[in-house]
Design a protein around this motif. Structure first.
Motif, mmCIF file in Angstrom:
data_model
loop_
_atom_site.group_PDB
_atom_site.id
_atom_site.type_symbol
_atom_site.label_atom_id
_atom_site.label_comp_id
_atom_site.label_asym_id
_atom_site.label_seq_id
_atom_site.Cartn_x
_atom_site.Cartn_y
_atom_site.Cartn_z
ATOM 1 N N UNK A 1 4.806 18.619 37.872
ATOM 2 C CA UNK A 1 5.244 19.124 36.575
ATOM 3 C C UNK A 1 6.460 18.360 36.054
ATOM 4 N N UNK A 2 7.289 17.849 36.965
ATOM 5 C CA UNK A 2 8.426 17.035 36.527
ATOM 6 C C UNK A 2 7.947 15.816 35.766
ATOM 7 N N UNK A 3 6.867 15.200 36.262
ATOM 8 C CA UNK A 3 6.305 14.035 35.587
ATOM 9 C C UNK A 3 5.772 14.383 34.214
ATOM 10 N N UNK A 4 5.104 15.509 34.084
ATOM 11 C CA UNK A 4 4.562 15.932 32.786
ATOM 12 C C UNK A 4 5.697 16.210 31.811
ATOM 13 N N UNK A 5 6.740 16.894 32.273
ATOM 14 C CA UNK A 5 7.882 17.199 31.406
ATOM 15 C C UNK A 5 8.558 15.931 30.917
ATOM 16 N N UNK A 6 8.771 14.990 31.824
ATOM 17 C CA UNK A 6 9.429 13.751 31.422
ATOM 18 C C UNK A 6 8.536 12.945 30.489
ATOM 19 N N UNK A 7 7.232 12.921 30.759
ATOM 20 C CA UNK A 7 6.311 12.195 29.880
ATOM 21 C C UNK A 7 6.327 12.786 28.476
ATOM 22 N N UNK A 8 6.325 14.105 28.365
ATOM 23 C CA UNK A 8 6.368 14.750 27.052
ATOM 24 C C UNK A 8 7.701 14.487 26.352
ATOM 25 N N UNK A 9 8.797 14.531 27.112
ATOM 26 C CA UNK A 9 10.117 14.289 26.521
ATOM 27 C C UNK A 9 10.262 12.839 26.084
ATOM 28 N N UNK A 10 9.747 11.912 26.872
ATOM 29 C CA UNK A 10 9.831 10.493 26.571
ATOM 30 C C UNK A 10 8.956 10.084 25.396
ATOM 31 N N UNK A 11 7.709 10.548 25.435
ATOM 32 C CA UNK A 11 6.666 9.968 24.593
ATOM 33 C C UNK A 11 6.302 10.810 23.381
ATOM 34 N N UNK A 12 6.970 11.936 23.173
ATOM 35 C CA UNK A 12 6.702 12.767 22.002
ATOM 36 C C UNK A 12 8.018 13.311 21.455
ATOM 37 N N UNK A 13 7.936 13.931 20.287
ATOM 38 C CA UNK A 13 9.106 14.600 19.714
ATOM 39 C C UNK A 13 9.122 16.074 20.078
ATOM 40 N N UNK A 14 8.213 16.515 20.910
ATOM 41 C CA UNK A 14 8.171 17.922 21.289
ATOM 42 C C UNK A 14 9.454 18.296 22.032
ATOM 43 N N UNK A 15 9.994 19.491 21.767
ATOM 44 C CA UNK A 15 11.287 19.894 22.354
ATOM 45 C C UNK A 15 11.159 20.286 23.829
ATOM 46 N N UNK A 16 10.926 19.298 24.672
ATOM 47 C CA UNK A 16 10.780 19.528 26.106
ATOM 48 C C UNK A 16 12.033 19.004 26.808
ATOM 49 N N UNK A 17 12.704 19.834 27.607
ATOM 50 C CA UNK A 17 13.896 19.368 28.331
ATOM 51 C C UNK A 17 13.533 18.219 29.276
#
Length: 246
Positions: A1-17
């Protein structure tokens, strides 16, 4: 899940810590990049479905979807596409091409690449959604992120010790990318009435993208984030056009 969170934070504008970023976390994030593709693909296809219901023309519908994807990804892949083709279009040693890519402006080759890719995606997405084949949009967007995993395979290194490429290049065992590709090929068989159409488009798109990345690695003496962005946009374009016209 850490990888998914970082991927979302890196690669999208979605407000993911965003968790702490190091090479290990970056490796997990790249491995989870296709999950980001699923999220973006569903959002784009959903927008297209809504616009199709209000009888917006297919071309405008597709253009809105392409614009939404660019906004959701901060335009980083589009920027990478332009920089990469500007670098490929210049003369001189790899260092000269690297300088062109870092220059910040957009040259003739970059503009041409942007026009072809964005226009191709818009027309293909519009046709797919209008015909009710919206799952193919998701397939194309996910395919672009599978290309990133394949491009970060071991053996292809970054041309710089700093930047995004230095964090992610060469961090993925080949089997991870091939595993994602296999899952997408099998899953895409259910996206269109003709079961073979989407898998053929996916395989063609990934082949074209990997040929492009291999050429960039030779031309630039390594890869960087721009090359990965170009791989995303080329894959999405080829896959979308393939599913809409094969």
């Amino acid at each position: 899940m850490t990888g998914v969170r970082l991927a979302l934070a890196w690669l999208t504008v979605l407000p993911v810590p965003s968790p702490t970023v190091d090479r290990a976390a970056a490796r997990r994030a790249i491995a989870a990049t296709p999950v980001v593709g699923v999220v973006l693909g569903v959002l784009a296809a959903g927008l297209g479905a809504v616009l199709g219901r209000v009888e917006l023309s297919p071309a405008l519908c597709g253009l809105a979807m392409v614009a939404a994807l660019a906004l959701l990804t901060r335009g980083m892949h589009v920027d990478g596409l332009a920089d990469t083709f500007d670098g490929l279009g210049c003369y001189g040693p790899p260092q000269r091409a690297q300088e062109v890519m870092r220059a910040g402006g957009v040259g003739a080759f970059g503009v041409a690449a942007l026009v072809v890719a964005m226009l191709g995606q818009a027309l293909a997405f519009g046709a797919l959604v209008t015909d009710g084949r919206w799952p193919a949009v998701v397939v194309a967007v996910v395919a672009g992120r599978v290309a990133v995993v394949l491009a970060c395979r071991r053996g292809w290194t970054a041309f710089s010790d700093t930047g995004f490429g230095a964090l992610v290049a060469g961090g993925q065992p080949l089997w991870v990318g091939l595993g994602w590709a296999a899952v997408l090929v099998v899953g895409s068989a259910f996206a269109l009435p003709r079961w073979w159409q989407a898998p053929v488009a996916v395989l063609l798109a990934l082949t074209v993208a990997m040929a492009l990345v291999a050429h960039c690695v030779r031309r630039f003496a390594g890869l960087n984030g721009d090359v990965l962005g170009a791989a995303v946009e080329v894959t999405v374009t080829v896959c979308a056009v393939g599913t809409s016209c094969l």
